[in-house]
Design an enzyme around this catalytic site. Structure first.
Site, short mmCIF file in Angstrom:
data_model
loop_
_atom_site.label_atom_id
_atom_site.label_comp_id
_atom_site.label_asym_id
_atom_site.label_seq_id
_atom_site.Cartn_x
_atom_site.Cartn_y
_atom_site.Cartn_z
N GLU A 6 -10.32 -2.64 4.50
CA GLU A 6 -8.55 -2.10 5.23
C GLU A 6 -8.88 -0.50 3.97
OE1 GLU A 6 -5.90 -5.64 4.59
OE2 GLU A 6 -7.00 -5.16 2.70
N SER A 32 -0.77 0.35 7.90
CA SER A 32 -0.46 1.14 7.15
C SER A 32 -1.04 2.18 7.53
CB SER A 32 -2.05 0.77 5.72
OG SER A 32 -0.80 0.26 4.72
N ASP A 54 0.65 -1.03 -0.16
CA ASP A 54 -0.25 -0.24 0.06
C ASP A 54 0.56 1.36 -0.30
OD1 ASP A 54 -1.24 -2.14 0.48
OD2 ASP A 54 -2.23 -1.17 2.73
N GLN A 88 4.27 0.23 2.47
CA GLN A 88 3.93 -0.88 2.91
C GLN A 88 5.35 -1.95 2.33
OE1 GLN A 88 1.93 -2.14 5.73
NE2 GLN A 88 2.80 -0.07 5.55
C1 FRU Z 1 -3.82 -3.41 2.34
C2 FRU Z 1 -2.95 -4.35 3.96
C3 FRU Z 1 -3.75 -2.70 5.25
C4 FRU Z 1 -2.59 -3.53 5.82
C5 FRU Z 1 -1.57 -4.15 4.91
C6 FRU Z 1 -0.30 -4.40 6.05
O1 FRU Z 1 -3.13 -4.20 1.71
O2 FRU Z 1 -3.70 -5.29 3.74
O3 FRU Z 1 -4.79 -3.49 5.76
O4 FRU Z 1 -2.15 -2.37 6.92
O5 FRU Z 1 -1.86 -3.74 3.69
O6 FRU Z 1 0.39 -4.62 5.62
#
Ligand code: FRU
Length: 495
Positions: A226, A113, A49, A65
């Site tokens: 999410e 995230s 993300d 991420q």
């Molecule tokens: C979305 C997610 C978020 C989380 C992150 C972890 O793609 O699953 O909900 O914070 O990726 O890397």
């Protein structure tokens, strides 16, 4: 700074250094075949993300991420880069690392995230800390920076230590914004198989008051939401969310009204933010001209990632501007900043293709922008195929089709090359002018198709052979008339 805090942050710095060390090694063994020319990518290894998108002190910041140690999802760090134009990016040192080695680890299992805000001049990151171990508990944390490069975790972490209610599925991805004199935060969650967002408010970003569930799935919109993002647009508010538990991975939006007193978002209509296979976890921000810009993760969960064996995975879509269309739905257009990438312009006016005629375009590139204006009144064909990245004998190709009778645009990647493939589609509207406009961005392993000035977008990754560069148009069972076909080669910017 007190001594305890200093030692924690020194350890944080040494963990960042370890991540940077892995990254530097990985950069040296990258295979460039599918490295993108003008999309944002990590220097090497894994990204998912986009996080903390913000225009701050004359610069755009992208965080993301990131697993700097391997091209697979793993302990989550925040990668970091800046730009002055949202086109050219400079990679900076990792901003956040999970704090695994000291007795203070709301984020030992990863820095998940979140978002960024300008707190009276201080660039402040708000993120989900994942507790280490099998227990999946999470909390919300802060980190701040004086110089916009080095981030210190806040001594008050976690600032929200646990979910406000029992029985919630997930508690992550805080998006913070300012309204009036207060900060607001939405957090993604779910309950009884319905995705939802939790709303909080604060005057100082440190102490947060829970306001309630601001919006919830109607039962058909996924079991956990999410990466929610709630923001004003025109005289409405828009909620973007990435629902879990649906048949197909997608990112959705709702347009409606926000009642800040009651803490409720009341949706009026909605749709898909992107109809392609490879779009998720979108986040928005305001650019220097106060335009609402969105960027998404240009990849997908739960599938093979062919670039993994080349030492990297994940990219961001092009920056896209969001506005409200005349019917109240979102219009999603590529940001005009991208025009700085253009070179070698060719326009062909009034291109008339006979029935079952194939036209070979005078361009050979894996890095292209194409604009097509189709005259529907003068077109008798059942379909037209725009075939991109064609191999010499045409076995390999990525096909964008317009099926005229169904008012449908399809993107077929089943013969694009290796990796996960499929067919995705959307409908288009026919206006009084009887014109269908397509706007395509092709990069070395991606294709973004914009329909009718932002009515719909389809984003897909493709993994063709390097030498498959042909571009052909085929008019099926009748004539196709193009008012114009404009083509540009797009420059390489990404590293
Ligand atoms: C979305 C997610 C978020 C989380 C992150 C972890 O793609 O699953 O909900 O914070 O990726 O890397």
């Amino acid at each position: 700074m007190n001594i305890a805090r200093q030692s924690k942050n020194t350890i944080h710095q040494s963990q960042i250094n370890e991540g940077m060390h892995s990254l530097e090694k990985a950069v040296q063994t990258l295979n460039s075949q599918w490295r993108l020319n003008y999309h944002f990518m990590p220097p090497a290894n894994w990204m998912n993300d986009p996080n903390g998108l913000i225009y701050h002190n004359g610069e755009y910041h992208v965080f993301y991420q990131h697993n700097p140690h391997a091209p697979v999802w793993g302990p989550m760090y925040w990668g970091h880069a800046t730009s002055t134009d949202l086109v050219n990016w400079t990679h900076l040192p990792i901003a956040l690392a999970p704090s695994t080695t000291y007795d203070y680890h709301p984020d030992g299992g990863g820095c998940y995230s979140g978002s960024a805000v300008n707190d009276n001049g201080t660039l402040t990151l708000v993120y989900t800390g994942r507790v280490i171990g099998s227990n999946s508990a999470s909390s919300q944390c802060l980190a701040t920076s004086v110089d916009g490069v080095v981030f210190e975790k806040h001594p008050a972490n976690p600032v929200i230590s646990k979910p406000p209610l029992d029985g919630l599925e997930g508690f992550r991805d805080p998006k913070v914004w300012r309204h009036g004199q207060s900060w607001y935060m939405v957090i993604g969650s779910g309950r009884n198989d319905k995705g939802l967002i939790l709303l909080y408010t604060s005057s100082d970003l440190v102490s947060w008051e829970y306001m309630g569930i601001a919006s919830e799935s109607d039962g058909s919109q996924g079991n956990m939401w999410e990466c929610p993002d709630l923001f004003p647009l025109g005289d409405k508010h828009v909620l973007i969310y990435s629902p879990m538990g649906l048949e197909r991975l997608k990112t959705m939006y709702l347009v409606g009204q926000m009642d800040y007193e009651k803490g409720k978002f009341i949706p009026e209509l909605g749709g898909e933010l992107d109809f392609g296979r490879d779009y998720y976890a979108a986040q928005t921000f305001l650019d220097e001209h106060q335009r609402r810009v969105v960027m998404g993760w240009m990849e997908s969960w739960n599938q093979e990632h062919p670039t993994g064996q080349h030492g990297w995975v994940g990219a961001l879509t092009l920056p896209r501007e969001l506005t409200l269309g005349p019917d109240g739905h979102l219009l999603i257009k590529p940001l005009d900043n991208l025009q700085s990438l253009r070179e070698n312009h060719v326009t062909i006016e009034n291109l008339d293709l006979g029935s079952n005629e194939e036209y070979l375009a005078p361009i050979n590139s894996d890095s292209l922008e194409l604009k097509l204006s189709l005259d529907l009144a003068l077109t008798t064909a059942q379909f037209v195929n725009i075939k991109l990245r064609c191999s010499a004998h045409k076995e390999e190709k990525t096909v964008v089709s317009v099926i005229f009778q169904e008012n449908q645009v399809k993107v077929d990647t089943t013969s694009s090359g290796v990796g996960p493939t499929g067919v995705t589609s959307c409908f288009y509207r026919v206006g009084e002018d009887q014109v269908l406009k397509l706007h395509l961005f092709l990069d070395k392993s991606s294709l973004e198709v914009f329909v009718n000035d932002g009515e719909a977008v389809l984003t897909n990754r493709i993994f063709p052979q390097e030498e498959s560069l042909g571009l052909r148009l085929f008019s099926g069972q009748g004539r196709t008339h193009l008012n114009s076909l404009s083509m540009w080669n797009l420059k390489k910017v990404a590293k």
